[in-house]
Design an enzyme around this catalytic site. Structure first.
Site, short mmCIF file in Angstrom:
data_model
loop_
_atom_site.label_atom_id
_atom_site.label_comp_id
_atom_site.label_asym_id
_atom_site.label_seq_id
_atom_site.Cartn_x
_atom_site.Cartn_y
_atom_site.Cartn_z
N ARG A 37 0.82 -1.21 0.00
CA ARG A 37 0.00 0.00 0.00
C ARG A 37 0.85 1.26 0.00
O ARG A 37 0.45 2.29 -0.55
CB ARG A 37 -0.95 -0.01 1.20
CG ARG A 37 -2.07 -0.99 0.97
CD ARG A 37 -3.09 -0.95 2.06
NE ARG A 37 -4.29 -1.64 1.63
CZ ARG A 37 -5.15 -2.20 2.45
NH1 ARG A 37 -4.97 -2.15 3.74
NH2 ARG A 37 -6.23 -2.80 1.97
N LYS A 198 -20.03 -16.72 1.40
CA LYS A 198 -21.48 -16.56 1.52
C LYS A 198 -22.12 -15.74 0.41
O LYS A 198 -21.56 -14.76 -0.05
CB LYS A 198 -21.76 -15.83 2.83
CG LYS A 198 -21.39 -16.60 4.07
CD LYS A 198 -21.90 -15.81 5.21
CE LYS A 198 -21.40 -16.23 6.55
NZ LYS A 198 -21.50 -15.07 7.46
N GLY A 351 -9.14 -9.68 -1.02
CA GLY A 351 -7.87 -10.17 -0.49
C GLY A 351 -7.52 -11.59 -0.90
O GLY A 351 -6.38 -11.88 -1.28
N GLY A 374 -13.53 -3.67 0.50
CA GLY A 374 -14.90 -3.22 0.69
C GLY A 374 -15.30 -2.19 -0.35
O GLY A 374 -16.41 -2.23 -0.89
#
Ligand code: AMP
Length: 395
Positions: A37, A198, A351, A374
């Site tokens: 990053r 999920k 990720g 996200g």
């Protein structure tokens, strides 16, 4: 991209406040274990240096919950950044305190100041106007290069833009361009590959992508909910019983929209998620009781690869199996390689998918690896991200 970037404004000698994403992993001794990053922020910082800017950098690190905690200090980041840039990085002792304010005021052209973790103040996540104003008071221009937090309306990502002209940095621009183009203007066939544990985490993404893609490949734990919804038993496989209706609705929507939705045909099953446990491959319509599906089978891999080969734009998010266990990582690894080899614009987010790409050693062959987990999912859901919305429009 209809938002202004650092290329669209006069920066010469200006004092700029740059929101970065320096939320890097560290070990217990605060050694940075992955500097990706920080490296990703360099192009913007270097460009600002070329423009003789006085550069104030800000970021969050972890979740210090509004108070100073040594383990969340950005000091190791200042050190690493200084090493990468080959020049000093001045570290502030606080965020909007006397030390930070003083250092910001005294900053000279070509100097870099890193403020302490902006989440040492609760006002940051509360998007407190006074706090935003104080941050803004340090500079003449706001640059947002933190795509990873663009889905959060915080002081240092959106609030500050109420008080300063706001533009995007190169990293943010790249994310908006690649994700935006894929969604709004993809070269076709456009396929999306979705995996992960999920369905419930990705409902919004699936709904939105069904309006955009030609083909949707579904693997990973979430596939068993779809299989069960179609009336088959899935044994002990991960399955969300309260999402069966939704799964059928998504299958129907795909039909209505003319989207080819492919579920796994076969699956690798076992009785436990361990490395050397007995496993076998069965049809997804024949999963025995007591057994659990942990990966897609060879037939599915081949079928998915055929689709991947045909695609011109590919978005991939989420592993196709329990890839942390080697014997169930085959599907994910094979898809990683196939995506890398495709003659297409390839965008990988999340990720786990990024780890799989790296593990396969093919990261250089991916067009765009999205840095924001996200944020990129919310982007794919078609949501407006406050950190992007707050930037100035091009015209
Ligand atoms: P997500 O964060 O939703 O992308 O889910 C990622 C997680 O899903 C990883 O930890 C995978 O191991 C897990 N996962 C993928 N496929 C399966 C599966 N068939 N059974 C259990 N977990 C799975």
């Amino acid at each position: 991209m209809n938002k202004k970037t650092i290329k669209d404004v006069d920066l010469k000698g200006k004092k700029v406040f740059v929101r970065c994403d320096f939320n890097v992993p560290m070990d217990e001794n605060q050694n940075i274990t992955n500097n990706t990053r920080i490296v990703a922020a360099l192009p913007t910082i270097q460009y600002l240096l070329e423009q003789n800017c006085k550069i104030i950098l800000s970021s969050h690190l972890g979740r210090p919950k509004g108070e100073f905690k040594q383990e969340f200090s950005l000091k190791p980041v200042a050190k690493e950044l200084s090493k990468l840039l080959g020049k000093p990085v001045i570290m502030a002792e606080d965020v909007i305190g006397e030390d930070a304010m003083q250092k910001a005021q005294n900053l000279k052209e070509g100097e870099i100041l890193l403020l302490e973790n902006v989440r040492f103040h609760n006002e940051e996540t509360e998007n407190d106007p006074e706090f935003s104003k104080k941050l803004a008071s340090m500079a003449e221009l706001f640059v947002n290069d933190a795509f990873g937090t663009a889905h959060r309306a915080h002081s240092s990502t959106t609030g500050i833009a109420e008080y300063l002209p706001a533009v995007s940095g190169f990293l943010m621009e790249k994310e908006i361009q690649f994700l935006g183009n894929a969604i709004e203007n993809p070269e076709r066939p456009f396929i999306a590959i979705l995996g992960g544990a999920k369905v419930s985490d990705k409902i919004g993404v699936i709904e939105n992508l069904l309006d955009k893609v030609d083909t949707l490949l579904i693997g990973g734990g979430m596939a068993y909910t779809f299989i069960k919804a179609q009336g088959y038993e899935v044994g002990n496989s991960i399955c969300e019983l309260d999402k069966l209706e939704l799964a059928n609705h998504l299958i129907e929507k795909a039909k209505e929209k003319g989207v080819k939705l492919l579920l796994p045909i076969d699956t690798k099953i076992a009785k436990e998620a361990t490395e050397d446990t007995e496993s076998k491959t069965v049809k997804c319509t024949e999963i025995p009781a007591d057994w659990e599906g942990f990966d897609v089978g060879e037939e599915t891999i081949e079928k998915f690869k055929e689709e991947i080969k045909k695609a011109k734009t590919i978005v991939w998010n989420g592993p196709l199996g329990l890839f942390e266990v080697n014997q169930f990582a085959i599907g994910t690894n094979e898809i990683a390689k196939a995506v890398a080899e495709a003659d297409a614009t390839t965008i990988v987010g999340g990720g786990d998918s990024i780890s799989a790409i790296k593990k396969a050693g093919v990261q250089d062959k991916i067009t765009h690896i999205s840095t924001g987990g996200g944020a990129s999912l919310e982007f794919l859901e078609g949501k407006k991200l406050p950190g992007i919305e707050a930037l100035m429009d091009k015209n």
